[in-house]
Design a protein around this motif. Sequence first.
Motif, PDB file in Angstrom:
ATOM      1  N   LEU A 214      49.715  47.482  14.089  1.00 40.47           N
ATOM      2  CA  LEU A 214      50.279  47.154  12.774  1.00 40.47           C
ATOM      3  C   LEU A 214      49.776  45.818  12.236  1.00 40.47           C
ATOM      4  O   LEU A 214      50.083  45.459  11.097  1.00 40.47           O
ATOM      5  N   ARG A 215      49.004  45.089  13.025  1.00 37.33           N
ATOM      6  CA  ARG A 215      48.585  43.744  12.626  1.00 37.33           C
ATOM      7  C   ARG A 215      47.763  43.753  11.334  1.00 37.33           C
ATOM      8  O   ARG A 215      47.971  42.939  10.428  1.00 37.33           O
ATOM      9  N   PHE A 216      46.801  44.676  11.238  1.00 34.96           N
ATOM     10  CA  PHE A 216      45.944  44.736  10.053  1.00 34.96           C
ATOM     11  C   PHE A 216      46.767  45.055   8.814  1.00 34.96           C
ATOM     12  O   PHE A 216      46.608  44.429   7.760  1.00 34.96           O
ATOM     13  N   LEU A 217      47.680  46.013   8.917  1.00 41.86           N
ATOM     14  CA  LEU A 217      48.578  46.324   7.801  1.00 41.86           C
ATOM     15  C   LEU A 217      49.322  45.071   7.347  1.00 41.86           C
ATOM     16  O   LEU A 217      49.384  44.776   6.147  1.00 41.86           O
ATOM     17  N   THR A 254      58.740  56.264  15.328  1.00 43.20           N
ATOM     18  CA  THR A 254      58.815  54.896  15.835  1.00 43.20           C
ATOM     19  C   THR A 254      57.793  53.999  15.150  1.00 43.20           C
ATOM     20  O   THR A 254      58.103  52.869  14.736  1.00 43.20           O
ATOM     21  N   THR A 255      56.564  54.498  15.022  1.00 41.95           N
ATOM     22  CA  THR A 255      55.491  53.701  14.429  1.00 41.95           C
ATOM     23  C   THR A 255      55.816  53.307  12.992  1.00 41.95           C
ATOM     24  O   THR A 255      55.698  52.132  12.607  1.00 41.95           O
ATOM     25  N   TYR A 256      56.234  54.268  12.194  1.00 48.03           N
ATOM     26  CA  TYR A 256      56.406  53.975  10.768  1.00 48.03           C
ATOM     27  C   TYR A 256      57.748  53.307  10.459  1.00 48.03           C
ATOM     28  O   TYR A 256      57.870  52.614   9.445  1.00 48.03           O
ATOM     29  N   THR A 257      58.729  53.458  11.327  1.00 48.94           N
ATOM     30  CA  THR A 257      59.940  52.650  11.178  1.00 48.94           C
ATOM     31  C   THR A 257      59.610  51.183  11.435  1.00 48.94           C
ATOM     32  O   THR A 257      60.064  50.288  10.706  1.00 48.94           O
ATOM     33  N   ALA A 258      58.772  50.933  12.451  1.00 45.40           N
ATOM     34  CA  ALA A 258      58.332  49.555  12.723  1.00 45.40           C
ATOM     35  C   ALA A 258      57.485  49.013  11.576  1.00 45.40           C
ATOM     36  O   ALA A 258      57.599  47.827  11.211  1.00 45.40           O
ATOM     37  N   ALA A 259      56.626  49.862  10.989  1.00 50.24           N
ATOM     38  CA  ALA A 259      55.818  49.422   9.846  1.00 50.24           C
ATOM     39  C   ALA A 259      56.709  49.041   8.669  1.00 50.24           C
ATOM     40  O   ALA A 259      56.488  48.014   8.009  1.00 50.24           O
ATOM     41  N   ALA A 260      57.722  49.854   8.405  1.00 53.57           N
ATOM     42  CA  ALA A 260      58.635  49.560   7.299  1.00 53.57           C
ATOM     43  C   ALA A 260      59.400  48.264   7.541  1.00 53.57           C
ATOM     44  O   ALA A 260      59.602  47.463   6.616  1.00 53.57           O
ATOM     45  N   LYS A 261      59.817  48.037   8.774  1.00 54.73           N
ATOM     46  CA  LYS A 261      60.522  46.794   9.113  1.00 54.73           C
ATOM     47  C   LYS A 261      59.612  45.592   8.884  1.00 54.73           C
ATOM     48  O   LYS A 261      60.026  44.569   8.303  1.00 54.73           O
ATOM     49  N   LEU A 262      58.355  45.692   9.322  1.00 58.78           N
ATOM     50  CA  LEU A 262      57.382  44.612   9.113  1.00 58.78           C
ATOM     51  C   LEU A 262      57.178  44.332   7.630  1.00 58.78           C
ATOM     52  O   LEU A 262      57.182  43.175   7.192  1.00 58.78           O
ATOM     53  N   LEU A 263      57.034  45.381   6.833  1.00 57.79           N
ATOM     54  CA  LEU A 263      56.815  45.207   5.401  1.00 57.79           C
ATOM     55  C   LEU A 263      58.046  44.612   4.724  1.00 57.79           C
ATOM     56  O   LEU A 263      57.930  43.843   3.760  1.00 57.79           O
ATOM     57  N   GLY A 264      59.219  44.958   5.221  1.00 53.30           N
ATOM     58  CA  GLY A 264      60.434  44.345   4.699  1.00 53.30           C
ATOM     59  C   GLY A 264      60.475  42.860   4.996  1.00 53.30           C
ATOM     60  O   GLY A 264      60.922  42.053   4.164  1.00 53.30           O
ATOM     61  N   GLU A 265      60.019  42.470   6.172  1.00 50.88           N
ATOM     62  CA  GLU A 265      59.989  41.052   6.531  1.00 50.88           C
ATOM     63  C   GLU A 265      58.994  40.287   5.669  1.00 50.88           C
ATOM     64  O   GLU A 265      59.248  39.128   5.284  1.00 50.88           O
ATOM     65  N   ILE A 266      57.880  40.914   5.327  1.00 52.11           N
ATOM     66  CA  ILE A 266      56.911  40.286   4.421  1.00 52.11           C
ATOM     67  C   ILE A 266      57.478  40.207   3.011  1.00 52.11           C
ATOM     68  O   ILE A 266      57.186  39.275   2.254  1.00 52.11           O
ATOM     69  N   GLY A 267      58.307  41.199   2.654  1.00 57.12           N
ATOM     70  CA  GLY A 267      58.990  41.169   1.366  1.00 57.12           C
ATOM     71  C   GLY A 267      58.303  41.921   0.253  1.00 57.12           C
ATOM     72  O   GLY A 267      58.537  41.624  -0.927  1.00 57.12           O
ATOM     73  N   VAL A 268      57.468  42.926   0.591  1.00 52.82           N
ATOM     74  CA  VAL A 268      56.802  43.681  -0.471  1.00 52.82           C
ATOM     75  C   VAL A 268      57.827  44.433  -1.312  1.00 52.82           C
ATOM     76  O   VAL A 268      58.934  44.738  -0.856  1.00 52.82           O
ATOM     77  N   GLY A 269      57.442  44.753  -2.552  1.00 52.86           N
ATOM     78  CA  GLY A 269      58.386  45.354  -3.486  1.00 52.86           C
ATOM     79  C   GLY A 269      58.777  46.775  -3.150  1.00 52.86           C
ATOM     80  O   GLY A 269      59.941  47.151  -3.318  1.00 52.86           O
ATOM     81  N   TYR A 270      57.816  47.584  -2.690  1.00 53.16           N
ATOM     82  CA  TYR A 270      58.163  48.974  -2.397  1.00 53.16           C
ATOM     83  C   TYR A 270      57.281  49.558  -1.315  1.00 53.16           C
ATOM     84  O   TYR A 270      56.179  49.068  -1.039  1.00 53.16           O
ATOM     85  N   ILE A 271      57.788  50.610  -0.703  1.00 58.57           N
ATOM     86  CA  ILE A 271      57.008  51.503   0.148  1.00 58.57           C
ATOM     87  C   ILE A 271      56.993  52.867  -0.533  1.00 58.57           C
ATOM     88  O   ILE A 271      58.023  53.357  -0.983  1.00 58.57           O
ATOM     89  N   HIS A 272      55.825  53.453  -0.595  1.00 63.58           N
ATOM     90  CA  HIS A 272      55.599  54.741  -1.252  1.00 63.58           C
ATOM     91  C   HIS A 272      55.240  55.754  -0.162  1.00 63.58           C
ATOM     92  O   HIS A 272      54.160  55.683   0.415  1.00 63.58           O
ATOM     93  N   ILE A 273      56.152  56.636   0.152  1.00 57.74           N
ATOM     94  CA  ILE A 273      55.964  57.613   1.228  1.00 57.74           C
ATOM     95  C   ILE A 273      55.338  58.891   0.680  1.00 57.74           C
ATOM     96  O   ILE A 273      55.907  59.560  -0.189  1.00 57.74           O
TER      97      ILE A 273
END
Length: 373
Positions: A214-217, A254-273
């Motif tokens: 997930l580092r590159f993301l 597991t992978t994409y729940t962790a990705a969503a948590k990471l993106l929430g910590e960065i504070g991006v406006g939205y995730i588009h699934i």
Amino acid sequence: MSDIQDPLFQPYFLGGLELPNRIVMPPMTRSRASQPGDVPNDLMAAYYAQRAGAGLIVSEGTWISPLGKGYAWTPGIHTPAQLAGWRKVTQATHAAGGRIFAQLWHVGRLSHISLLEGQSPVSSTAIQAEGVNVFVAESDGMPSFVPASKPRALQVEEIHAIVDEFRQAARNAMAAGFDGVELHGANGYLINQFIDSGANGRSDEYGGSLENRLRFLGEVAQALVEGTGDQTRVGIRLAPLTTLNGCVDDDPETTYTAAAKLLGEIGVGYIHIAEADWDDAPDMPTGFKQRLREVFPGTLIYAGHYNAERARTALREGWADLIGFGRPFVANPDLPQRLRTGAQLNMHDRDTLFGGGAHGLTDYPTLGLKPGQ
């Protein structure tokens, strides 16, 4: 149903950007950029302006650098001519009352040497995308699909350079008048080639553990926040279950729940699934969607075979904030009006989806009009 009662037509604030409804036009490749130079043009400006009734438009994928290109006649966003072309698109869309984000794209291994001036595509790992074809232009100018070329693995310093390219692409998008940017992290493209365990065979800090994959993301998402200057103007598109273009993960929930948590910590406006939408595709469990809601505090957009009633259910149940309607927007420039009134939808012409001119792009009829009127 009145707009007051209809969840599809409730206004929504995406950061400081007010959307008049919950309907999103998601990114769709149409391959009509002008040649040479892959420059957005007046025809594309008319296409997006026709669909400005969407609460939010996300542009077709636009590649951030020459090595990020994977399909013929797709637009870029790194030359002065391309920026000038995109400025026509954003001005026309805004003049029609719309809001538009640029989808930033690096295809990674899903390319062909003929599109890259003889260079090999790049990826997390030198793994061939088996059975995957890409769209190229033959020497006579006709379209053709050919197998993707074998990629080479990126060096760490090259990964850092691509992060910088994404940052600059975000700056370019804002300079071209876009309201924000969306990172294409789905459908087997470069970001996905790092995230999914089946596509990433690295043993350094960008491979192996989930944190490393997930580092590159995370680095690219942070670069886009820096490039736009506003974290609420950054979205990320993910596709947990699509397995498109050879990208498969051993434990996607597991992978994409962790990705969503990471993106929430960065504070991006939205995730588009992007949900899988082919015949016999796996359904995305509601429990998975609820887990994403729990770990991500921002806006959640879902797209994939939604009709009006399914969209309304998603909004009422609360695991979605906005709904994307892809192919219906191809043939129905006035899709929000049709969804509001329950009017019949036009069907799209598959033969005109990629390449060509106005036919199949800007000549679909709106309510009360016949073709050509």
